[in-house]
Design a protein around this motif. Sequence first.
Motif, PDB file in Angstrom:
ATOM      1  N   ILE A   1      26.473  47.005  54.976  1.00 14.66           N
ATOM      2  CA  ILE A   1      27.667  46.995  54.144  1.00 14.66           C
ATOM      3  C   ILE A   1      28.884  47.095  55.041  1.00 14.66           C
ATOM      4  O   ILE A   1      28.871  47.780  56.056  1.00 14.66           O
ATOM      5  CB  ILE A   1      27.578  48.177  53.137  1.00 14.66           C
ATOM      6  CG1 ILE A   1      28.699  48.145  52.124  1.00 14.66           C
ATOM      7  CG2 ILE A   1      27.563  49.498  53.841  1.00 14.66           C
ATOM      8  CD1 ILE A   1      28.380  49.057  50.951  1.00 14.66           C
ATOM      9  N   GLU A   2      29.904  46.330  54.700  1.00 14.23           N
ATOM     10  CA  GLU A   2      31.112  46.316  55.520  1.00 14.23           C
ATOM     11  C   GLU A   2      32.238  46.959  54.730  1.00 14.23           C
ATOM     12  O   GLU A   2      32.428  46.668  53.545  1.00 14.23           O
ATOM     13  CB  GLU A   2      31.459  44.868  55.895  1.00 14.23           C
ATOM     14  CG  GLU A   2      32.645  44.778  56.817  1.00 14.23           C
ATOM     15  CD  GLU A   2      32.809  43.385  57.452  1.00 14.23           C
ATOM     16  OE1 GLU A   2      31.839  42.593  57.449  1.00 14.23           O
ATOM     17  OE2 GLU A   2      33.913  43.109  57.946  1.00 14.23           O
ATOM     18  N   LEU A   3      32.975  47.849  55.391  1.00 12.18           N
ATOM     19  CA  LEU A   3      34.142  48.483  54.766  1.00 12.18           C
ATOM     20  C   LEU A   3      35.390  47.727  55.178  1.00 12.18           C
ATOM     21  O   LEU A   3      35.585  47.437  56.368  1.00 12.18           O
ATOM     22  CB  LEU A   3      34.250  49.936  55.236  1.00 12.18           C
ATOM     23  CG  LEU A   3      35.568  50.662  54.901  1.00 12.18           C
ATOM     24  CD1 LEU A   3      35.670  50.940  53.402  1.00 12.18           C
ATOM     25  CD2 LEU A   3      35.674  51.959  55.704  1.00 12.18           C
ATOM     26  N   TYR A   4      36.256  47.395  54.221  1.00 15.38           N
ATOM     27  CA  TYR A   4      37.565  46.877  54.612  1.00 15.38           C
ATOM     28  C   TYR A   4      38.352  48.077  55.117  1.00 15.38           C
ATOM     29  O   TYR A   4      38.581  49.025  54.360  1.00 15.38           O
ATOM     30  CB  TYR A   4      38.259  46.199  53.436  1.00 15.38           C
ATOM     31  CG  TYR A   4      39.459  45.399  53.897  1.00 15.38           C
ATOM     32  CD1 TYR A   4      39.330  44.050  54.209  1.00 15.38           C
ATOM     33  CD2 TYR A   4      40.706  45.996  54.049  1.00 15.38           C
ATOM     34  CE1 TYR A   4      40.413  43.311  54.660  1.00 15.38           C
ATOM     35  CE2 TYR A   4      41.793  45.272  54.502  1.00 15.38           C
ATOM     36  CZ  TYR A   4      41.644  43.922  54.810  1.00 15.38           C
ATOM     37  OH  TYR A   4      42.715  43.205  55.260  1.00 15.38           O
ATOM     38  N   PRO A   5      38.763  48.095  56.396  1.00 15.39           N
ATOM     39  CA  PRO A   5      39.214  49.360  56.982  1.00 15.39           C
ATOM     40  C   PRO A   5      40.652  49.750  56.673  1.00 15.39           C
ATOM     41  O   PRO A   5      41.028  50.895  56.902  1.00 15.39           O
ATOM     42  CB  PRO A   5      39.034  49.139  58.492  1.00 15.39           C
ATOM     43  CG  PRO A   5      39.167  47.660  58.667  1.00 15.39           C
ATOM     44  CD  PRO A   5      38.666  47.027  57.405  1.00 15.39           C
TER      45      PRO A   5
ATOM     46  N   GLY B   1      42.437  43.352  64.776  1.00 15.38           N
ATOM     47  CA  GLY B   1      43.271  43.060  63.610  1.00 15.38           C
ATOM     48  C   GLY B   1      43.289  44.156  62.575  1.00 15.38           C
ATOM     49  O   GLY B   1      43.574  43.895  61.406  1.00 15.38           O
ATOM     50  N   SER B   2      42.994  45.383  62.950  1.00 13.61           N
ATOM     51  CA  SER B   2      43.112  46.511  62.028  1.00 13.61           C
ATOM     52  C   SER B   2      43.544  47.747  62.803  1.00 13.61           C
ATOM     53  O   SER B   2      42.983  48.044  63.859  1.00 13.61           O
ATOM     54  CB  SER B   2      41.782  46.786  61.329  1.00 13.61           C
ATOM     55  OG  SER B   2      41.799  48.082  60.741  1.00 13.61           O
TER      56      SER B   2
ATOM     57  N   TYR C   1      42.839  49.331  72.259  1.00 11.29           N
ATOM     58  CA  TYR C   1      43.824  48.647  73.103  1.00 11.29           C
ATOM     59  C   TYR C   1      44.774  47.931  72.159  1.00 11.29           C
ATOM     60  O   TYR C   1      44.378  47.075  71.374  1.00 11.29           O
ATOM     61  CB  TYR C   1      43.141  47.672  74.065  1.00 11.29           C
ATOM     62  CG  TYR C   1      41.890  47.021  73.521  1.00 11.29           C
ATOM     63  CD1 TYR C   1      41.957  45.829  72.801  1.00 11.29           C
ATOM     64  CD2 TYR C   1      40.634  47.618  73.670  1.00 11.29           C
ATOM     65  CE1 TYR C   1      40.828  45.246  72.275  1.00 11.29           C
ATOM     66  CE2 TYR C   1      39.489  47.038  73.136  1.00 11.29           C
ATOM     67  CZ  TYR C   1      39.596  45.847  72.442  1.00 11.29           C
ATOM     68  OH  TYR C   1      38.469  45.268  71.910  1.00 11.29           O
ATOM     69  N   ASP C   2      46.062  48.298  72.226  1.00  8.83           N
ATOM     70  CA  ASP C   2      46.983  47.839  71.192  1.00  8.83           C
ATOM     71  C   ASP C   2      47.343  46.373  71.292  1.00  8.83           C
ATOM     72  O   ASP C   2      47.779  45.767  70.331  1.00  8.83           O
ATOM     73  CB  ASP C   2      48.271  48.669  71.229  1.00  8.83           C
ATOM     74  CG  ASP C   2      48.132  49.883  70.324  1.00  8.83           C
ATOM     75  OD1 ASP C   2      47.223  49.873  69.480  1.00  8.83           O
ATOM     76  OD2 ASP C   2      48.914  50.825  70.469  1.00  8.83           O
TER      77      ASP C   2
ATOM     78  N   LEU D   1      40.689  38.131  59.416  1.00  8.28           N
ATOM     79  CA  LEU D   1      40.981  39.430  60.036  1.00  8.28           C
ATOM     80  C   LEU D   1      40.914  40.531  58.999  1.00  8.28           C
ATOM     81  O   LEU D   1      41.276  40.304  57.856  1.00  8.28           O
ATOM     82  CB  LEU D   1      42.367  39.413  60.675  1.00  8.28           C
ATOM     83  CG  LEU D   1      42.553  38.477  61.869  1.00  8.28           C
ATOM     84  CD1 LEU D   1      43.964  38.585  62.409  1.00  8.28           C
ATOM     85  CD2 LEU D   1      41.533  38.770  62.966  1.00  8.28           C
ATOM     86  N   PRO D   2      40.492  41.728  59.322  1.00  8.70           N
ATOM     87  CA  PRO D   2      39.983  42.133  60.634  1.00  8.70           C
ATOM     88  C   PRO D   2      38.654  41.456  60.981  1.00  8.70           C
ATOM     89  O   PRO D   2      37.819  41.253  60.116  1.00  8.70           O
ATOM     90  CB  PRO D   2      39.794  43.647  60.485  1.00  8.70           C
ATOM     91  CG  PRO D   2      39.721  43.906  59.021  1.00  8.70           C
ATOM     92  CD  PRO D   2      40.530  42.847  58.363  1.00  8.70           C
TER      93      PRO D   2
END
Lengths: 467, 467
Positions: free
Chosen positions: A405-409, B158-159, B334-335, B125-126
Amino acid sequence: MSKPSIPEGTRDFGPSEVRKRQYIFNTVRTIFERYGFQPIETPAMEQLATLTGKYGEEGDRLIFKILNNGLHDQKDAKRIKLEEEWQKMLSKPYSSPTVTERALRYDLTIPFARYVVMNQNDLALPFKRYQMQPVWRADRPQKGRYREFWQCDADVVGSNSLLNEAELICIYQQAFDTLQLPVAIKINSRKILAAIAQLVGAPEKLTDITIALDKLDKIGWEGVSKELVTKNIDQEGIDAIQKITLIAGSTEAQLAEMSQHLSSKLGDEALAGIDELRNTLAYYHQLAEQNWMGAVKIDFTLARGLNYYTGIIAEVVCTHPDVKMGSIGGGGRYDDLTGLFGLKNLSGVGISFGIDRIYDVIEELKLWPPQMHNGAKILLLHTGAALETYVLSWLKTLRQQGIAIELYPDASKVDKQMKFANKRSFEYVLIAGEEEEKQQKISVKNFKTGHQEMMDAAQCIEFLSNI
Amino acid sequence: MSKPSIPEGTRDFGPSEVRKRQYIFNTVRTIFERYGFQPIETPAMEQLATLTGKYGEEGDRLIFKILNNGLHDQKDAKRIKLEEEWQKMLSKPYSSPTVTERALRYDLTIPFARYVVMNQNDLALPFKRYQMQPVWRADRPQKGRYREFWQCDADVVGSNSLLNEAELICIYQQAFDTLQLPVAIKINSRKILAAIAQLVGAPEKLTDITIALDKLDKIGWEGVSKELVTKNIDQEGIDAIQKITLIAGSTEAQLAEMSQHLSSKLGDEALAGIDELRNTLAYYHQLAEQNWMGAVKIDFTLARGLNYYTGIIAEVVCTHPDVKMGSIGGGGRYDDLTGLFGLKNLSGVGISFGIDRIYDVIEELKLWPPQMHNGAKILLLHTGAALETYVLSWLKTLRQQGIAIELYPDASKVDKQMKFANKRSFEYVLIAGEEEEKQQKISVKNFKTGHQEMMDAAQCIEFLSNI
């Protein structure tokens, strides 16, 4: 910095390509294992001396050589040597160990031979190994030809039995049947080619003849016959070779006709190749499935370019009418491969799968299995900072059940998250919002049908475990 | 030909090593997939320009460069250029594109950044990707350090959410728990290190300070403090840094003490790193298993060498008392990684598994699972030419049931075949001899106990399917 790129002839593989490639690798690996082959892996970097001279002059030119490190730290004699050796390398086909000691693997066969020689005291013979690794060639890139590509080989070393040949053909049969590709497995014997060279009175021209015959598919008989003229084969010889290319009929009829053709002029010892083919096919028929999508056929014009083959040779082509593609697999027996590294009298026989071409054919025919693994199918939305604890408790609960399962972070807008779900083709989206929290449930949305249902933990676990 | 060898710092992997390595790769892959990471693969050969300048001066020296092909075919201007450029390369740290355009992948992070930039229009993205491939470094080989070794990375790009950091720590936790390795996952924030540099009045010396602190485990505080003196940090600064290395206690106590330490002199904006650590740990505790073999700990001296980290950093060490081994994993945020290739404002965070070291630790602690896949367990003997047809009929019958089985391909003496079975550690040996043919059965011999039993096809299939 200018726009980044990758070297010509190399490729990045994105997620879907990696999974499709894994499907092919896994299919072939499973069958190799079922036949008792064992995996080995060799380094990408070999000593340049291990590779040089093993692939012919043309091959030597296509080896990628690695520059030695620390070049600019050198002084005096070493520096002068570096300058001299560079001059030599610019003047002739020569690679100085002062400049380059290492090179990239060019195929899997020579490294395998080297491995066998280095480990000869520990290996139980016969040794059946498979190997799936990239190789590198500085060839001119074109459609279907890359500078970095994968080989997928199975070889047996230390056994003369033609049962090995038969088992390897069975492996081809099962692999291509599993991949649902209709193929023809063409086989021949190098001994027959040698007899033909003898027949036309030019045994020393075996290589010229095989190189010319190898092009029959591409340039037709006219082209081949022209090439034979340039190699000083006389007209009688060319006619004899043509006769052979015309032998047709059932396998038995082919063998009988060739048999007569050779023995009438050369005597019985020329028939060793015929016997090899007949026995290999007999073994094959005892072991093989009767009903499959392909066929095993004798092709007396089959030559296979590589010099080291000495016995049975084989080549696989896809027979689907929509597919225009050269061979997608090939192999053969080489009587003395490890002799190159000083270990004599060890016979080997092997086959290779042309993974990149097989990929292209399956792609063209759209034969990827529908149930192919595509990673996480379920996305859990992030419903905002206030609900984060509730969302994370669901994530933990479901992952503990082994559900991928993937969480949208990020707490982005629902629209943005839905767009993401769409672009990634998730099958289900889980929503743990305010209403869901109140009821201590979660909404499961089928992303294709739009159907949405609230479930408690037990229901949700059962539902998601079964998709 | 002299005895063959492989380049220093590279390795061949035999069957048992490949299988053990696959066990680690598969364990980690399964967990990556469970968290929604997707596989990509990039070429071994990158443009040299893609790599140069990304790993510091030392890194540049360790890149393996590939010699351009066709050097000796050049004439006139091109030849003169080749001579001139070579002189330049011998005189200074410089790589001429005329001599070398391509190089071997040095890590998986820069190729990933390049991949993201080249595919920015297609990626959702992410983007969470994992990648397991070899990398090459011209380092001096020593125990546990190779010139060709595998990296196994998971990154999110991307998050900005710290949930990513927390999920990555969970991945470490689950992976090492599955591998049965007791570990400590040490975490810190680069922002805290930056604040410390500010605190000692030397913000421009952040890199010097991190490089010195990185060696604390190896050279002790005395060594670190000496190194700081050479970097012109004054005694007051050095004392302030030492104070920080001594902060201990519970996570909360550590955070509180550091908080006070920084804010009393620098004000609240210095506390961004403290907040990052606190929030990451809070997320982690919401997601993680409570009972596992390891622990997550704050370590304010943790620096991680790489310059590009800007936020949370992490490192994994094995805590088993018998194991003396450096970090077996590490990562961080790493930003602006893709900024190197012109795509700004894309934050990334990732972790890496040190596969080769993990292998060595599992080997040392003998933690390979007993049920680990070891290939075919069953050998079918070749009982001679007269019985071949009978033997092959059994081979076909059993393989059709999907049973992995190896045939001894030559009609060698039984003794020789038994020796082979012993060397290869087969569990069962099947014998289809004369008596067996008479009864239309097969003998199944347990190779460990010596127990032997005759079975018909149905019995044999059932028996072998269940081992």
